[in-house]
Scaffold this active site. Structure first.
Site, short mmCIF file in Angstrom:
data_model
loop_
_atom_site.label_atom_id
_atom_site.label_comp_id
_atom_site.label_asym_id
_atom_site.label_seq_id
_atom_site.Cartn_x
_atom_site.Cartn_y
_atom_site.Cartn_z
N GLY A 48 4.29 1.65 10.49
CA GLY A 48 4.83 2.99 10.21
C GLY A 48 6.17 3.28 10.85
CD GLU A 86 -1.40 -3.52 7.72
OE1 GLU A 86 -0.27 -3.47 7.21
OE2 GLU A 86 -2.26 -2.65 7.53
CG HIS A 116 -4.48 0.90 6.25
ND1 HIS A 116 -3.93 1.89 7.03
CD2 HIS A 116 -3.47 0.07 5.91
CE1 HIS A 116 -2.63 1.67 7.14
NE2 HIS A 116 -2.33 0.57 6.47
CE LYS A 127 1.03 2.70 5.19
NZ LYS A 127 1.39 2.62 6.60
CD GLU A 132 -1.47 4.65 7.77
OE1 GLU A 132 -1.66 4.91 6.58
OE2 GLU A 132 -0.45 4.08 8.21
CB SER A 177 7.61 -2.63 11.11
OG SER A 177 7.28 -1.30 11.44
CG ASN A 235 -1.41 1.23 1.73
OD1 ASN A 235 -1.68 2.12 0.93
ND2 ASN A 235 -1.62 1.35 3.04
O1 LIG Z 1 -0.40 -0.85 4.62
C1 LIG Z 1 0.69 -1.17 5.04
C2 LIG Z 1 0.98 -1.13 6.44
O2 LIG Z 1 0.37 -0.06 7.06
C3 LIG Z 1 2.40 -1.36 6.83
O3 LIG Z 1 3.21 -0.23 6.71
P1 LIG Z 1 4.75 -0.33 7.12
O4 LIG Z 1 5.31 -1.58 6.49
O5 LIG Z 1 5.38 0.90 6.59
O6 LIG Z 1 4.80 -0.42 8.63
#
Ligand SMILES: O=C[C@H](O)COP(=O)(O)O
Length: 260
Positions: free
Chosen positions: A178, A172, A100, A12, A102, A218, A10
């Site tokens: 993040g 997640e 998600h 974002k 967020e 992560s 994703n």
């Molecule tokens: O959509 C993906 C997740 O929010 C994971 O993000 P990240 O790998 O940067 O922690």
């Protein structure tokens, strides 16, 4: 790990349309040799990237599945700033992500809203990636399993067992996502995935045992292989570590090599 492993990202609110097209071009170049029966690749970019991304994937004859980061639950209406299933389909999305972290925590979406979005996405022929995750305080109070079960049970409330093959779930943990995230270790992630699998079977019977359960939060080149070795983890849903095509391709290759 199922026979076919899932690798998704994703992007974002990063990557413009032009950047997304360059990224997809490179990612396809680097990973097109991976047999589709071994890996399902998917990319979920910004809304404005979807049309150009669709054109690029079609031009390359790519098997990368294209998804949208969110969706309103009506075809049209007085919903300023929302995007409808008709618009996403026209732009070329085949998958819709719902819930998600967020969206739930920054934009205050509720489980009941995720329920409507999941139903609407299925009605419009999309695959759905429902994201669930507990917060740090749930972990501290030992209420994580309850929270995850509620998110699944409400989010998937209107899904019929015969539709379960169009549903994917991403686990997640909010505290793992993040720049300030601490990745879950494979023991913790494996335990939560076992609980999620049990809930999916409770909800959908045999069909629930086949729904792909992806881990996100992560994921990076150092922990991807260990996480992928968990029997209960069917895929990795990656943010930052996948936004460079070379890095993402390296993760795919390492995971698949370790499973061979
Ligand atoms: O959509 C993906 C997740 O929010 C994971 O993000 P990240 O790998 O940067 O922690």
């Amino acid at each position: 790990m199922q026979d076919r492993f899932y690798f998704g990202t994703n992007t974002k609110m990063f990557k413009t349309a032009a950047e997304t097209v360059d990224y997809l071009h490179r990612l396809e170049e680097l990973t097109r040799g991976i047999p589709p029966e071994r890996a399902q690749r998917f990319v979920i970019p910004s809304y404005t990237s979807l049309g150009p991304a669709r054109a690029e994937l079609d031009r390359a004859g790519s098997g990368i599945l294209l998804g949208a980061q969110n969706m309103g639950w009506e075809e049209r209406g007085q919903y300023t700033g929302e995007i409808s299933p008709l618009m996403l389909r026209e732009a070329g999305a085949r998958l819709v992500m719902v819930g998600h972290s967020e969206r739930r925590h920054t934009f205050r979406e509720t489980d009941a809203e995720e329920e409507k979005k999941v139903r609407c996405a299925l009605d419009h022929g999309f695959r759905v990636l429902l994201c669930v995750g507990e917060q740090l305080e749930d972990r501290r109070y030992g209420t994580g399993d309850e929270v995850l079960r509620v998110q699944l049970k409400i989010g998937l409330h209107q899904v019929r067992p015969e539709e379960a093959d169009r549903v994917w779930v991403a686990y997640e943990p909010v505290w793992a996502i993040g720049v300030n995230g601490i990745p879950a270790d494979e023991g913790y992630a494996g335990e939560k995935h076992r609980m999620l699998r049990g809930t999916m079977v409770e909800l959908f019977g045999e069909a629930g045992s086949r729904v792909p359960l992806l881990y996100g939060g992560s994921v990076n080149p150092e922990n991807a292989v260990a996480l992928s070795r968990c029997k209960e983890i069917d895929g990795l849903f990656i943010g930052r570590s996948a936004w460079d095509a070379e890095r993402f391709a390296d993760i795919m290759r390492a995971v698949l090599a370790s499973a061979a």
